[in-house]
Design a protein around this motif. Structure first.
Motif, PDB file in Angstrom:
ATOM      1  N   GLY A   1       9.149  68.640  26.256  1.00 28.39           N
ATOM      2  CA  GLY A   1      10.141  69.876  25.806  1.00 28.39           C
ATOM      3  C   GLY A   1       9.983  70.710  24.527  1.00 28.39           C
TER       4      GLY A   1
ATOM      5  N   ASP B   1      14.054  75.985  28.109  1.00 31.03           N
ATOM      6  CA  ASP B   1      14.198  74.350  27.949  1.00 31.03           C
ATOM      7  C   ASP B   1      14.977  73.980  26.845  1.00 31.03           C
ATOM      8  OD1 ASP B   1      12.545  74.284  30.248  1.00 31.03           O
ATOM      9  OD2 ASP B   1      10.712  73.966  29.036  1.00 31.03           O
TER      10      ASP B   1
ATOM     11  N   MET C   1      18.113  71.630  27.334  1.00 30.43           N
ATOM     12  CA  MET C   1      18.305  70.263  26.738  1.00 30.43           C
ATOM     13  C   MET C   1      19.578  70.252  25.908  1.00 30.43           C
ATOM     14  SD  MET C   1      14.373  69.197  25.710  1.00 30.43           S
ATOM     15  CE  MET C   1      13.886  70.784  24.872  1.00 30.43           C
TER      16      MET C   1
ATOM     17  N   GLU D   1      21.945  65.485  32.586  1.00 35.94           N
ATOM     18  CA  GLU D   1      21.017  65.411  33.640  1.00 35.94           C
ATOM     19  C   GLU D   1      19.662  65.221  33.345  1.00 35.94           C
ATOM     20  OE1 GLU D   1      22.145  68.872  35.993  1.00 35.94           O
ATOM     21  OE2 GLU D   1      24.058  68.873  34.893  1.00 35.94           O
ATOM     22  N   VAL D   2      19.176  65.758  32.315  1.00 37.47           N
ATOM     23  CA  VAL D   2      17.778  65.496  32.224  1.00 37.47           C
ATOM     24  C   VAL D   2      17.407  64.216  31.932  1.00 37.47           C
ATOM     25  CG1 VAL D   2      15.753  66.112  30.323  1.00 37.47           C
ATOM     26  CG2 VAL D   2      17.374  67.876  31.046  1.00 37.47           C
TER      27      VAL D   2
ATOM     28  N   MET E   1      19.393  65.496  23.009  1.00 37.81           N
ATOM     29  CA  MET E   1      18.584  64.696  23.815  1.00 37.81           C
ATOM     30  C   MET E   1      18.403  63.081  23.318  1.00 37.81           C
ATOM     31  SD  MET E   1      17.433  65.972  26.474  1.00 37.81           S
ATOM     32  CE  MET E   1      16.077  64.871  26.976  1.00 37.81           C
TER      33      MET E   1
ATOM     34  N   THR F   1      10.689  68.968  31.082  1.00 39.08           N
ATOM     35  CA  THR F   1      12.301  68.680  30.793  1.00 39.08           C
ATOM     36  C   THR F   1      12.849  69.250  32.233  1.00 39.08           C
ATOM     37  OG1 THR F   1      12.541  70.279  29.293  1.00 39.08           O
ATOM     38  CG2 THR F   1      12.498  67.902  28.629  1.00 39.08           C
ATOM     39  N   GLY F   2      12.545  70.715  32.530  1.00 37.55           N
ATOM     40  CA  GLY F   2      13.107  71.267  33.470  1.00 37.55           C
ATOM     41  C   GLY F   2      13.146  70.741  34.715  1.00 37.55           C
TER      42      GLY F   2
ATOM     43  N   ALA G   1      12.612  67.489  35.234  1.00 38.18           N
ATOM     44  CA  ALA G   1      13.356  66.222  35.181  1.00 38.18           C
ATOM     45  C   ALA G   1      14.763  66.707  35.828  1.00 38.18           C
ATOM     46  CB  ALA G   1      13.565  65.674  33.871  1.00 38.18           C
ATOM     47  N   CYS G   2      15.408  67.702  35.477  1.00 37.84           N
ATOM     48  CA  CYS G   2      16.664  68.122  35.734  1.00 37.84           C
ATOM     49  C   CYS G   2      16.669  68.370  37.276  1.00 37.84           C
ATOM     50  CB  CYS G   2      16.962  69.484  35.092  1.00 37.84           C
ATOM     51  SG  CYS G   2      18.647  69.887  35.112  1.00 37.84           S
TER      52      CYS G   2
END
Lengths: 177, 581
Positions: free
Chosen positions: B164, B174, B178, B184-185, B216, B267-268, B270-271
C-alpha cells in the motif's frame, strides 16, 4: 633444464590428448549466428554448409541475405576480418521479416511447396488445400518459385502489441530561436 | 516499533498527492459504449467466448483465460456485443489491439453471483475462481493473481507483503481505497493468507498516508496482520524494494520473491480478491485517479472499458493548455496517444499534463560520469554503464551488467544533471534483447525442423531403394516361374514340408481321441463338428510384400513398375520447377 623440458613436454602431450577438441568449434559458432532460414540465398544448400564454408575461409561472411548487416558484422567479428555490408557497398539492414501466405482459393494441392519447404512448415495433402504454419515459417521464399499456380505470397509481418518493441530514443533537434 | 531495512538509493520527487486525495471515490456514470481489451494482463490474451450480436449480462465472462499465465475478462455491464475488432488500447506503442465492444442497455442486469466459502473449499477451486474472475495484480504489472497465490516453493511462504506504499507522485487510488474500504481489503488479505499460509502478514504504507494507515490498522484489529508505516521515498512501492524495507531480505537477481519465501500483492488486488470470492463479482471496475491539469482532480470508480476521455470529463475536463496525458505516474507512466482508449485493469492514474506542471525536459547533454544515477539506483546497478552499453547497442555487455534487474523506476533519469532519458535507453535495450532471444529460439527450432526433414528425406530414399531391390527380386522370380523351369531344390523342400504337415495332423488327431471323453465326442459328432480337423486359419500369403502379387498371380512384368512411374513424376516436377523459376 632437460628434466624440466621433459616434464613440461609430457604435460603438454597429456593435455593435447585429454583436452582434445572434437570437430571445429568455429563452425558451431558461425552456425549459431546464422538465422537458420535455410533459404540458400548465400549460394549454399543451407545454413550448415554455409557455416562450414565460412569457417574454412571459402565463403565471405557477408553472404547471408536474411541476416543482413547484423549477421555479417557478428561473423566478421567472429572471424577477425573486416566487415563488409551484405550486397555490396550500400549495405542492407536485415530484411523485414516476412512469412509465406497461401491463397487458399487458388491452391490446387500439388504438394510442390511442401517438398520445397526446408523446415516442413507447410501442411496439406495431394489434391487438398495447403496452408503455412505461420509461427514456424522462416521467410526463406523457397516455396514461392515452387508453386505452379503462383498462389504463394510473402507478406511482411505487421507490428502489433505482441511483437512491438521500444524504439531507440530519438531526441528531436529544435531550431534555436 | 519495527526496524526498517533501508534499500539503496531512492529519490523524493514532489508528491502532489493532496490534489486528488481529499475527495472520496466517486462512482463514474455508465458509458454508452464500453470497449474491453482482451489483453489486460501479462501472458496470453483472453480468447473471446461471445459473438457479435450476443446479449451479455453484467459480469458475464466474454473472454476466457488462455493457458497458464492468463486471466478472464468480463462484460462490465449488460448489453449487446457490437464488435470484436482491434481498437485503441492504453499501451505505450499506441497500436490497436483486439477488444470486445459492448453497447450498454442501461439496465445493469447482473449474472448470478455466488459467494464461495473459501475456508471450506479446495484451495485450487479458490484459485480457479480468481482466474475466471479475471483477478490480476493491480499494482501495475497485472500478473494473474491465481498463479501468484500458489505456495509452490517447497519451503512455503513465510511472509505475505501487502503493498500500500503507492510511492509514485500524483497517484492516490490506493490511498483512497484503503481509507474507504479497509474492511474489504482485509477480507481479501484473509483469503490470500488462507491460500498461502504465511507466518506473518505485513502491510506496507508510506508515511504520507496517515489516514490510510489508521483505517487499515483499525480494520486489522484482531487479525494479527501488521500495518507498517514506511518512510516516504520513491520507489518504496517497488516489489523488491518494499520486501527489503519490511523484511530485510533481498530478492536475488533474476529470481522472484517466492524464491525467498515472500509474496507481495497490491492492496487493490486484495479488494478484488474479496469481491471475487465472497461476492462472486469479477473484476469489471477499478479505482482510477484523474489529476494534473483538471479543475476537480479526484478518484473515480469506473467500469473497465469506459473511454478515458469520458473519465477525464468527470473531473471537469482537461484545461485548454493541456499538452498531453500520462497514464500511470510521472516516473514510470507513459504517454496516452489516443483518448478513445478504454480504461483497463492496469490503468491506475490519468494525469493531464501542461507545460506549467510538467515543463518539457531540457535537451539532453552528454554524460559527465558524475555517478549520481548510481547513488539513486534502488537496484544497486551502474546506470551510467548500462546507458553507455545501451546507447552503443552493446547488448551483451548491457546484459552482463544486469540490465534485466532494472525495474525502470526512473530514479536515475530524475537525478541526471544532463537530463538524459536513461530509462528510454534501458527499455529499448531490454526489448531489443528480448526480441533477439526470441529470434534465436525460433532459429533453433527452424534448424531442428530442417534437420528432421533432412533425416526424413534420407530415410525415405533408403526405403525406396529397399523397395526397388525387393521388386526386382520378385520380378526375376516371376520371370523364372513363367518360363516353367521350377527350381528342383525348392520343389524338394515343398514336398518335405507337406509331409511334415501330414505327420503333425495325424499326431494331433490321435492325441485328441485319447483325451476327449466318449460322450463329448459323440455330441460333437452330432453337431457335425470335426474335432480332428486342424483349427481353421486364414490363408496365409507367403510373400514378404503384401501389396505385390504372389508367384504367377499377376502380370507384373508387363505393367510399368512403380519405380518407373515415380521417376516419371519426379522428372515432371523438376521440369515444372525450372519453368516456374
Amino acid at each position: 633444464m632437460v628434466f624440466l623440458g621433459i616434464v613440461l613436454g609430457a604435460v603438454l602431450g597429456y593435455a593435447s590428448i585429454r583436452f582434445k577438441v572434437e570437430g571445429n568449434p568455429l563452425v558451431e559458432k558461425v552456425e549459431a549466428t546464422l538465422p537458420q532460414t535455410q533459404c540458400g540465398q548465400c549460394g549454399y544448400a543451407g545454413c550448415r554448409p554455409y557455416a562450414e564454408a565460412v569457417a574454412a575461409g571459402k565463403a565471405e561472411p557477408n553472404q547471408c541475405v536474411p541476416g543482413g548487416d547484423n549477421v555479417a558484422k557478428s561473423l566478421a567479428e567472429l572471424l577477425g576480418v573486416e566487415f563488409k555490408p551484405v550486397g555490396g557497398d550500400q549495405g542492407s539492414g536485415p530484411k523485414p521479416k516476412q512469412i509465406a501466405f497461401i491463397d487458399e482459393s487458388t491452391c490446387v494441392g500439388c504438394t510442390a511447396c511442401i517438398k520445397a519447404c526446408p523446415v516442413d512448415c507447410i501442411i496439406g495433402a495431394s489434391k487438398l488445400m495447403h496452408t503455412v504454419i505461420a509461427n514456424q515459417c522462416t521467410g526463406c521464399e523457397l516455396c514461392v518459385p515452387a508453386c505452379p499456380v503462383d498462389c504463394i505470397a510473402m507478406l511482411p509481418v505487421k507490428e502489433n502489441i505482441a511483437n512491438w518493441k521500444w524504439h531507440y530514443p530519438v531526441i528531436e533537434i529544435k531550431k534555436a530561436a | 516499533m519495527r526496524t526498517f531495512y533501508k534499500f539503496h538509493g531512492g529519490v523524493h520527487p514532489p508528491e502532489h498527492k493532496e490534489e486528488s486525495n481529499r475527495l472520496p471515490i466517486a462512482p463514474a456514470p455508465l458509458a454508452k459504449r464500453l470497449t474491453v481489451p482482451l489483453r489486460q494482463h501479462i501472458g496470453n490474451p483472453a480468447i473471446p467466448v461471445v459473438k457479435v450480436g450476443d446479449q451479455v449480462l453484467k459480469g458475464q465472462m466474454i473472454g476466457a483465460a488462455d493457458g497458464f499465465i492468463s486471466a478472464a475478462v468480463h462484460a462490465p455491464t449488460s448489453g449487446t456485443v457490437s464488435a470484436i475488432e482491434p481498437h485503441a488500447v492504453p499501451h505505450p506503442s499506441g497500436l490497436p489491439d483486439l477488444c470486445i465492444t459492448i453497447e450498454a442497455d442501461g439496465e445493469e442486469r447482473w449474472i448470478e453471483r455466488a459467494p464461495l466459502d473459501y475456508r471450506n473449499a479446495d484451495p485450487d477451486a479458490v484459485r480457479l475462481r480468481l482466474r475466471d474472475a479475471g483477478v490480476v495484480g493491480l499494482g501495475g504489472a497485472v500478473f494473474p493473481s491465481y498463479v501468484k497465490l500458489n505456495p509452490g516453493a517447497p519451503a512455503g511462504i513465510k511472509t505475505l507483503v501487502l503493498n500500500g506504499a503507492e510511492c509514485e507522485p500524483w497517484i492516490t487510488s490506493d490511498d483512497r481505497l484503503m481509507r474507504e474500504r479497509a474492511a474489504e481489503v482485509v477480507e481479501g488479505i484473509k483469503i490470500m493468507a488462507h491460500l498461502m499460509c504465511p507466518k506473518e502478514v505485513l502491510i506496507g504504507i508510506e508515511d504520507n498516508k496517515p489516514e490510510a494507515a489508521a483505517a487499515m490498522r483499525a480494520a486489522c484489529q484482531g487479525t494479527g496482520y501488521e500495518v507498517v508505516v514506511v518512510p516516504t521515498l520513491y520507489p518504496s512501492g517497488g516489489e523488491k524494494q518494499l520486501i527489503k524495507l519490511l523484511t530485510g531480505k533481498e530478492v536475488p537477481a533474476g529470481q522472484r520473491p517466492v524464491n525467498i519465501g515472500v509474496t507481495c500483492s497490491n492492496t487493490g488486488t486484495a479488494c478484488t480478491v474479496h469481491r471475487a470470492v465472497n461476492h462472486g463479482e469479477p473484476v469489471i471496475s477499478r479505482i482510477v485517479t484523474v489529476t494534473g491539469n483538471v479543475p476537480e482532480p479526484r478518484n473515480f470508480e469506473a467500469l473497465i472499458g469506459t473511454p478515458i476521455a469520458e473519465i477525464i470529463q468527470l473531473a471537469g475536463g482537461a484545461r485548454p493548455d493541456t499538452t498531453h496525458y500520462i497514464l500511470g505516474g510521472p516516473m514510470m507512466g507513459f504517454g496516452l496517444n489516443n483518448l478513445n482508449a478504454p480504461l483497463a485493469k492496469a490503468v491506475n492514474c490519468v494525469i493531464a499534463a501542461s507545460p506549467a506542471l510538467f515543463p518539457p525536459p531540457p535537451p539532453p547533454m552528454p554524460c559527465i560520469r558524475c555517478g549520481r544515477c548510481a547513488q539513486a539506483c534502488p537496484c544497486e546497478l551502474q546506470p551510467q554503464e548500462l546507458f553507455w552499453f545501451s546507447h552503443s547497442q552493446n547488448f551483451d555487455k548491457a546484459r552482463a551488467y544486469n540490465l534485466f534487474d532494472c525495474i525502470e523506476c526512473g530514479a536515475c533519469s530524475y537525478v541526471c544533471p544532463s537530463h538524459i532519458p536513461l530509462v528510454s535507453y534501458y527499455r529499448f535495450a531490454k526489448s531489443e534483447i528480448a526480441m533477439r532471444d526470441m529470434e534465436k529460439k525460433l532459429a533453433e527450432q527452424a534448424k531442428e525442423r530442417f534437420e528432421l526433414k533432412q533425416q526424413r528425406i534420407e530415410r525415405e530414399k533408403q526405403e525406396k531403394a529397399a523397395r526397388f531391390a525387393e521388386k526386382a527380386a520378385a520380378a526375376a522370380k516371376a520371370a523364372a516361374a513363367a518360363s516353367g523351369v521350377e527350381d528342383p531344390e525348392a520343389a524338394a523342400k515343398k514336398a518335405a514340408i507337406q509331409a511334415a504337415v501330414e505327420r503333425a495332423k495325424a499326431k494331433k488327431a490321435e492325441a485328441a481321441a485319447a483325451l476327449l471323453p466318449l460322450p463329448l465326442r459323440e455330441r460333437a459328432g452330432e453337431r457335425g463338428e470335426n474335432l480332428d480337423a486342424p483349427s481353421p486359419s486364414p490363408p496365409s500369403r507367403t510373400h514378404p510384400h503384401p501389396n505385390l502379387p504372389l508367384e504367377g498371380e499377376g502380370t507384373i512384368a508387363l505393367s510399368p513398375s512403380r519405380g518407373e512411374l515415380e521417376r516419371g513424376f519426379e522428372g515432371e516436377g523438376v521440369k515444372n520447377n525450372t519453368e516456374a523459376s
